[in-house]
Design a protein around this motif. Structure first.
Motif, short mmCIF file in Angstrom:
data_model
loop_
_atom_site.label_atom_id
_atom_site.label_comp_id
_atom_site.label_asym_id
_atom_site.label_seq_id
_atom_site.Cartn_x
_atom_site.Cartn_y
_atom_site.Cartn_z
N GLU A 1 0.73 -1.05 -0.37
CA GLU A 1 -0.17 0.00 -0.16
C GLU A 1 0.74 1.12 0.07
OE1 GLU A 1 -3.53 -0.02 2.48
OE2 GLU A 1 -2.50 -2.23 3.53
N ASP A 2 2.40 1.19 -0.32
CA ASP A 2 2.58 2.24 0.07
C ASP A 2 2.96 3.01 -1.50
OD1 ASP A 2 4.80 3.79 0.81
OD2 ASP A 2 5.88 2.80 1.18
N PRO A 3 2.81 4.43 -1.66
CA PRO A 3 3.07 4.63 -3.27
C PRO A 3 4.50 4.79 -2.99
CG PRO A 3 2.28 6.31 -1.53
CD PRO A 3 1.96 4.60 -0.84
N GLU A 4 5.54 5.42 -2.28
CA GLU A 4 7.14 5.35 -1.92
C GLU A 4 7.37 4.01 -2.09
OE1 GLU A 4 7.05 9.37 0.39
OE2 GLU A 4 7.31 7.88 1.35
N ARG A 5 8.45 3.81 -3.38
CA ARG A 5 8.92 2.27 -3.96
C ARG A 5 10.69 2.70 -3.39
NH1 ARG A 5 6.00 -1.15 -3.94
NH2 ARG A 5 3.17 -0.74 -4.33
N ASP A 6 10.82 4.10 -4.26
CA ASP A 6 12.50 3.81 -4.26
C ASP A 6 12.64 5.14 -3.87
OD1 ASP A 6 14.50 3.54 -4.99
OD2 ASP A 6 14.96 2.90 -6.90
N SER A 7 13.78 6.27 -5.10
CA SER A 7 13.27 7.08 -4.02
C SER A 7 12.30 8.01 -4.76
CB SER A 7 14.62 7.92 -5.50
OG SER A 7 16.30 7.22 -5.05
N PHE A 8 12.20 8.87 -3.58
CA PHE A 8 11.15 9.33 -3.51
C PHE A 8 10.91 11.21 -3.24
CE2 PHE A 8 11.59 7.92 0.37
CZ PHE A 8 10.44 8.47 1.93
N PHE A 9 9.77 12.25 -3.25
CA PHE A 9 9.93 13.59 -3.33
C PHE A 9 8.36 13.46 -2.50
CE2 PHE A 9 7.18 17.47 -3.46
CZ PHE A 9 8.65 18.16 -3.72
N ARG A 10 8.42 13.87 -1.36
CA ARG A 10 6.58 13.41 -0.83
C ARG A 10 6.32 15.59 -0.30
NH1 ARG A 10 7.59 10.79 5.24
NH2 ARG A 10 7.66 9.00 3.99
N ALA A 11 5.63 15.64 -0.40
CA ALA A 11 5.11 17.69 -0.21
C ALA A 11 4.12 17.03 1.08
CB ALA A 11 4.93 18.05 -0.85
N TYR A 12 4.21 17.92 2.07
CA TYR A 12 2.85 18.12 2.74
C TYR A 12 2.43 19.27 3.70
CZ TYR A 12 6.53 18.33 6.42
OH TYR A 12 8.08 18.62 7.02
N THR A 13 1.16 19.42 3.82
CA THR A 13 0.69 20.30 4.89
C THR A 13 -0.03 19.89 6.11
OG1 THR A 13 0.11 22.53 4.66
CG2 THR A 13 -1.63 20.90 3.39
N ARG A 14 0.15 20.22 6.81
CA ARG A 14 -0.35 19.89 8.62
C ARG A 14 -0.73 21.19 8.83
NH1 ARG A 14 4.05 18.55 10.95
NH2 ARG A 14 3.90 16.03 9.97
N LEU A 15 -1.91 20.89 8.98
CA LEU A 15 -2.71 22.16 10.36
C LEU A 15 -3.24 21.59 11.47
CD1 LEU A 15 -4.08 24.46 9.62
CD2 LEU A 15 -5.87 23.21 9.06
N GLU A 16 -2.62 22.26 12.78
CA GLU A 16 -3.22 22.48 13.67
C GLU A 16 -3.89 22.80 13.99
OE1 GLU A 16 1.69 20.70 14.98
OE2 GLU A 16 1.11 22.94 15.20
N ALA A 17 -4.75 23.19 15.28
CA ALA A 17 -5.61 23.55 15.70
C ALA A 17 -6.51 22.75 17.63
CB ALA A 17 -7.05 23.07 15.49
N THR A 18 -6.17 23.50 18.80
CA THR A 18 -6.31 23.75 19.98
C THR A 18 -6.47 24.48 20.26
OG1 THR A 18 -5.15 23.39 21.80
CG2 THR A 18 -3.67 24.26 20.86
N TYR A 19 -7.46 23.89 21.39
CA TYR A 19 -8.62 24.78 22.02
C TYR A 19 -8.60 23.98 23.96
CZ TYR A 19 -12.99 26.27 24.04
OH TYR A 19 -13.94 27.29 25.05
N THR A 20 -8.18 24.60 24.91
CA THR A 20 -7.69 24.62 26.00
C THR A 20 -8.35 25.62 27.27
OG1 THR A 20 -5.79 26.53 25.03
CG2 THR A 20 -4.81 24.17 25.31
N PRO A 21 -9.77 25.86 27.28
CA PRO A 21 -10.14 25.35 28.58
C PRO A 21 -9.54 25.26 29.75
CG PRO A 21 -11.83 23.97 27.21
CD PRO A 21 -10.42 24.39 27.10
N THR A 22 -9.82 25.98 31.24
CA THR A 22 -8.24 24.90 32.07
C THR A 22 -8.85 23.41 32.63
OG1 THR A 22 -9.25 26.67 33.06
CG2 THR A 22 -9.07 25.48 34.77
#
Lengths: 267, 110
Positions: free
Chosen positions: A169-190
């Motif tokens: 299931e791995d699309p990366e099989r030899d040398s590879f390039f990957r780009a990514y974006t990550r979004l984090e959100a947090t809500y911190t009441p006491t």
């Protein structure tokens, strides 16, 4: 053998001797992002009647030291393992990276070794990651004085090599390039920490994208100890196997910031 | 016979200590505190000067993350003419008072 060589290179790349500003250590959920470092390392027990109790641990340890005026280096290891996960679902990693304050953005250059639990998939990745230090409302700071919600985006790209045969299931099989974006959100009441983190990868190869999302609700029981509920869905490196889970357990968090006063300047 | 009243002079308060930044500008500790409060409020429009005290923590008090806290470096260098390393800012400067004390200790006695 290759895995130990690449792990050793990753640790060696960290300029430990260059630090004259002290050294600090953090134990947390993962080292993949700043938010992850804010989340506790978790230990879950999964039980069912007439079934053996299974465990899962998700954590990382990271060392950090200063590097010049505007940077710092980090090196560490992470593990997502335990008997509740099959070997291909387990993730191990080691990283050496450096981060610079390039106001208005932070830049991180990292070399990472990543492997699955059976070491059937092993990869080395050299990557660069950017995040804006500030900007629109809620970015890195609370939405306002009464709503403790904040968010942070990341953009990264990496080149790598597969050291060992990849899973089907791995699309990366030899040398590879990957780009990514990550979004984090947090809500911190006491006493609460409610967070979500989503990552989208564009990977070179026959298949275009992979994504992974994780949500956590934590309640602080004592300083550094919490009760955590975590749900996750999607595919993540190194093997990009699909997983969907919902777990409850205890978290342990030792943040970097020790609260010690800064040393007086040398005058 | 009148008693002579002896008046003991009240000691004058010592003038506040003055130190100089790397550009040679004079500062008192109070002025450093005021300038850092102004920097904090310029960075985060959720905050007003009256909300900012020495004991406020940047992370627990103001809710900033590590990257947002890093934004303090440049204004401190530009306005107080004192350098501040990224590592020290992330690891050791926890409160407004920590930052004031560090900048103050970086200045030279006038």
């Amino acid at each position: 053998m290759k895995r130990w060589v690449s792990a050793a290179i990753a640790v060696w790349l960290a300029p430990g001797a260059a630090s004259a500003q002290g050294l600090d250590v953090a134990i947390a959920h993962s080292y993949l992002s700043a938010k992850s470092l804010g989340q506790p390392a978790t230990f879950f027990l999964v039980g069912a009647e007439h079934e053996p109790t299974l465990s899962e641990i998700d954590g990382s340890i990271l060392l950090r030291g200063g590097w010049g005026a505007s940077g710092f280096w980090e090196t560490g290891a992470r593990a997502l393992a335990g008997s509740a996960r099959t070997k291909p679902e387990r993730v191990y990693g080691a990283v050496a990276r450096a981060t610079w304050d390039l106001d208005p953005v932070g830049l991180t250059i990292a070399s990472e070794y990543e492997a699955d639990g059976s070491f059937a998939v092993e990869k080395g990745v050299l990557s660069a990651e950017l995040t804006p230090q500030g900007g629109p409302r809620g970015l890195g700071r609370p939405w306002n004085r009464t709503v403790p919600f904040r968010w942070r985006p990341w953009l990264g790209a990496g080149v790598g090599n597969v050291f060992d045969a990849s899973g089907s299931e791995d699309p990366e099989r030899d040398s590879f390039f990957r780009a990514y974006t990550r979004l984090e959100a947090t809500y911190t009441p006491t006493h609460w920490d409610i967070g979500a983190e989503g990552t989208l990868w564009a990977v070179e190869g026959g298949v275009g994208t992979r994504s992974h999302a994780r949500g956590t609700v934590g309640f602080e029981i004592a300083s550094g100890v919490s009760f955590d509920v975590t749900g996750e869905i999607g595919r993540q490196p190194p093997s990009f196997l699909y997983e969907q889970s919902f777990k409850m357990g205890f978290g342990f968090h030792h943040p970097f910031e020790r609260g010690t006063k800064p040393p007086p300047a040398n005058r | 016979m009148k008693k002579r009243r002896t008046v003991t002079p009240t000691p004058r308060p010592a003038p506040p200590e003055v130190r100089r930044d790397d550009a040679g500008n004079p500062w008192t500790a109070d002025q450093v505190m005021q300038e850092i409060v102004a920097i904090v409020c310029d960075l985060d429009d959720n905050l007003a000067p009256k909300d900012v005290t020495r004991s406020d923590s940047f992370t627990d008090g103001f809710g900033w993350d590590e990257w947002f806290k890093m934004r303090l470096r440049k204004p401190v260098e530009r306005r107080l003419h004192e350098s501040l390393s990224a590592f020290l800012l992330m690891e050791r400067v926890k409160t407004v008072g920590d930052l004031v004390d560090y900048v103050w200790s970086s200045m030279e006695k006038a």
